[in-house]
Write an enzyme that holds these catalytic residues in place. Structure first.
Site, PDB file in Angstrom:
ATOM      1  N   SER A   1     -21.920   1.831   1.115  1.00  0.00           N
ATOM      2  CA  SER A   1     -21.186   1.012   1.513  1.00  0.00           C
ATOM      3  C   SER A   1     -21.845  -0.454   1.036  1.00  0.00           C
ATOM      4  O   SER A   1     -23.110  -0.602   1.081  1.00  0.00           O
ATOM      5  CB  SER A   1     -20.456   0.879   2.810  1.00  0.00           C
ATOM      6  OG  SER A   1     -21.466   0.703   3.717  1.00  0.00           O
TER       7      SER A   1
ATOM      8  N   ARG B   1     -30.699 -11.594  -8.667  1.00  0.00           N
ATOM      9  CA  ARG B   1     -31.616 -10.906  -7.463  1.00  0.00           C
ATOM     10  C   ARG B   1     -32.796 -11.424  -7.308  1.00  0.00           C
ATOM     11  O   ARG B   1     -33.493 -11.557  -8.395  1.00  0.00           O
ATOM     12  CB  ARG B   1     -31.155  -9.458  -7.415  1.00  0.00           C
ATOM     13  CG  ARG B   1     -31.661  -8.890  -6.107  1.00  0.00           C
ATOM     14  CD  ARG B   1     -31.488  -7.377  -6.152  1.00  0.00           C
ATOM     15  NE  ARG B   1     -31.826  -6.608  -4.766  1.00  0.00           N
ATOM     16  CZ  ARG B   1     -32.024  -5.623  -4.531  1.00  0.00           C
ATOM     17  NH1 ARG B   1     -31.573  -4.563  -5.741  1.00  0.00           N
ATOM     18  NH2 ARG B   1     -32.159  -5.081  -3.044  1.00  0.00           N
TER      19      ARG B   1
ATOM     20  N   GLU C   1     -23.152   3.717 -16.700  1.00  0.00           N
ATOM     21  CA  GLU C   1     -23.819   3.084 -17.752  1.00  0.00           C
ATOM     22  C   GLU C   1     -23.966   3.887 -18.789  1.00  0.00           C
ATOM     23  O   GLU C   1     -23.990   5.180 -18.975  1.00  0.00           O
ATOM     24  CB  GLU C   1     -25.304   2.952 -17.253  1.00  0.00           C
ATOM     25  CG  GLU C   1     -25.380   1.988 -16.117  1.00  0.00           C
ATOM     26  CD  GLU C   1     -26.803   1.723 -15.697  1.00  0.00           C
ATOM     27  OE1 GLU C   1     -27.806   2.320 -16.388  1.00  0.00           O
ATOM     28  OE2 GLU C   1     -27.038   1.266 -14.628  1.00  0.00           O
TER      29      GLU C   1
ATOM     30  N   TYR D   1     -26.831 -11.626  -5.819  1.00  0.00           N
ATOM     31  CA  TYR D   1     -26.839 -10.438  -5.122  1.00  0.00           C
ATOM     32  C   TYR D   1     -26.796 -10.690  -3.555  1.00  0.00           C
ATOM     33  O   TYR D   1     -26.085  -9.970  -2.455  1.00  0.00           O
ATOM     34  CB  TYR D   1     -28.019  -9.442  -5.392  1.00  0.00           C
ATOM     35  CG  TYR D   1     -28.202  -8.198  -4.635  1.00  0.00           C
ATOM     36  CD1 TYR D   1     -27.495  -6.996  -5.028  1.00  0.00           C
ATOM     37  CD2 TYR D   1     -28.880  -8.308  -3.638  1.00  0.00           C
ATOM     38  CE1 TYR D   1     -27.402  -5.816  -4.232  1.00  0.00           C
ATOM     39  CE2 TYR D   1     -29.065  -6.953  -2.814  1.00  0.00           C
ATOM     40  CZ  TYR D   1     -28.278  -5.792  -3.196  1.00  0.00           C
ATOM     41  OH  TYR D   1     -28.179  -4.598  -2.386  1.00  0.00           O
TER      42      TYR D   1
ATOM     43  N   GLN E   1     -27.389   4.236  -4.931  1.00  0.00           N
ATOM     44  CA  GLN E   1     -27.411   3.013  -3.989  1.00  0.00           C
ATOM     45  C   GLN E   1     -25.795   2.802  -4.544  1.00  0.00           C
ATOM     46  O   GLN E   1     -25.130   2.092  -3.361  1.00  0.00           O
ATOM     47  CB  GLN E   1     -27.953   2.047  -4.966  1.00  0.00           C
ATOM     48  CG  GLN E   1     -29.757   2.009  -4.563  1.00  0.00           C
ATOM     49  CD  GLN E   1     -30.453   1.011  -5.359  1.00  0.00           C
ATOM     50  OE1 GLN E   1     -29.907   0.708  -6.450  1.00  0.00           O
ATOM     51  NE2 GLN E   1     -31.171   0.389  -4.674  1.00  0.00           N
TER      52      GLN E   1
END
EC number: 2.8.2.20
Length: 259
Positions: free
Chosen positions: A201, A95, A16, A149, A197
């Site tokens: 995986s 989400r 970012e 999500y 995060q």
């Protein structure tokens, strides 16, 4: 999503910038001050703004055939960015607001407009912004795609294929194991609040991370303070919803214009 895209050999997003959201806000004010009063045309101003954004996106990491950028809430400026980059494509990640608000509070993420000491106001803010971003995405057919999500992490291969088709990219198996490419194909900005995060995986643990974190009183108010949750298909009638419907084969057949 950013890390998954970064794992593709033809794509580079990078970390970012943590700059562009503020820049997009500032340029709106500059337009009023300069375009209207100093003879600078919108075309000239657009060229200057796009040149700045392009330099930041292109040079804050390595070059690649396809460049992307992920900064929180830049989708609020979708009409402006579409005008600056008419050939660009956009992914709007959606989400459950309960998971979003919990994540902001838990990780102490400073997002403009969100008061982490007032949960209700955060849901109100989410409702306003998601409604706006979804409306703008829906008004950019062929340029903007909505990705849930909850579906992405339950049906990763299918959803990633849908995304690569939209982006006119060949599917790459590397996108299913982005965590193995951290530091190689996938760069992280240690200042990103999502860095921890991204290293994981694709898994379904995060689906229920917000369970038991809100009072019953707060959850009962959701239909009033965040009605867009229901429009998007999230079940607000129970405190621990079942997200399995997001993995249904016919999931997109029942989505209306707003969701």
């Amino acid at each position: 999503m950013r890390a998954i895209l970064d794992a593709h050999p033809d794509v580079r997003c990078g970390g970012e910038t943590m700059l562009l959201p503020s820049f997009l806000t500032w340029q709106a004010g500059w337009r009023n001050d300069w375009v209207n009063n100093s003879g600078i045309t919108q075309e000239v101003f657009d060229d200057a703004v796009s040149a700045f954004i392009t330099e930041i996106v292109a040079k804050h990491s390595e070059l690649a055939p396809r460049l992307c950028n992920k900064d929180p809430y830049t989708a609020l400026w979708l009409p402006t960015i579409r005008r600056l980059y008419p050939n660009a494509k956009f992914i709007l990640m959606i989400r459950d607001a309960r998971a979003v608000v919990h994540s902001m509070i838990e990780r102490k993420v400073p997002v403009a407009g969100y008061n982490t000491s007032d949960e209700i106001s955060m849901f109100v803010q989410w409702n306003q912004e998601l409604r706006k971003m979804t409306f703008q995405c829906n008004n950019a057919p062929g340029q903007c795609i909505k990705v849930y999500y909850e579906r992405l992490i339950q049906k990763p291969a299918e959803e990633i294929l849908r995304i690569t088709n939209f982006l006119d990219l060949p599917f790459s198996q590397q996108m299913l194991r982005h965590q193995d490419l951290i530091g190689d194909e996938v760069d992280l900005n240690d200042q990103e609040f999502s860095a921890s995060q991204v290293k994981n995986s694709i898994n379904t643990k995060a689906l229920t991370s917000w369970f038991d974190c809100f009072s019953e009183e707060t959850l009962r108010k959701l239909d009033d303070v965040a009605p867009f949750l229901g429009i998007l298909g999230y079940d607000t009638s129970i405190s621990k919803p079942d997200y399995s419907t997001f993995a249904d084969d016919d999931f997109y057949q029942f989505k209306n214009f707003y969701s």
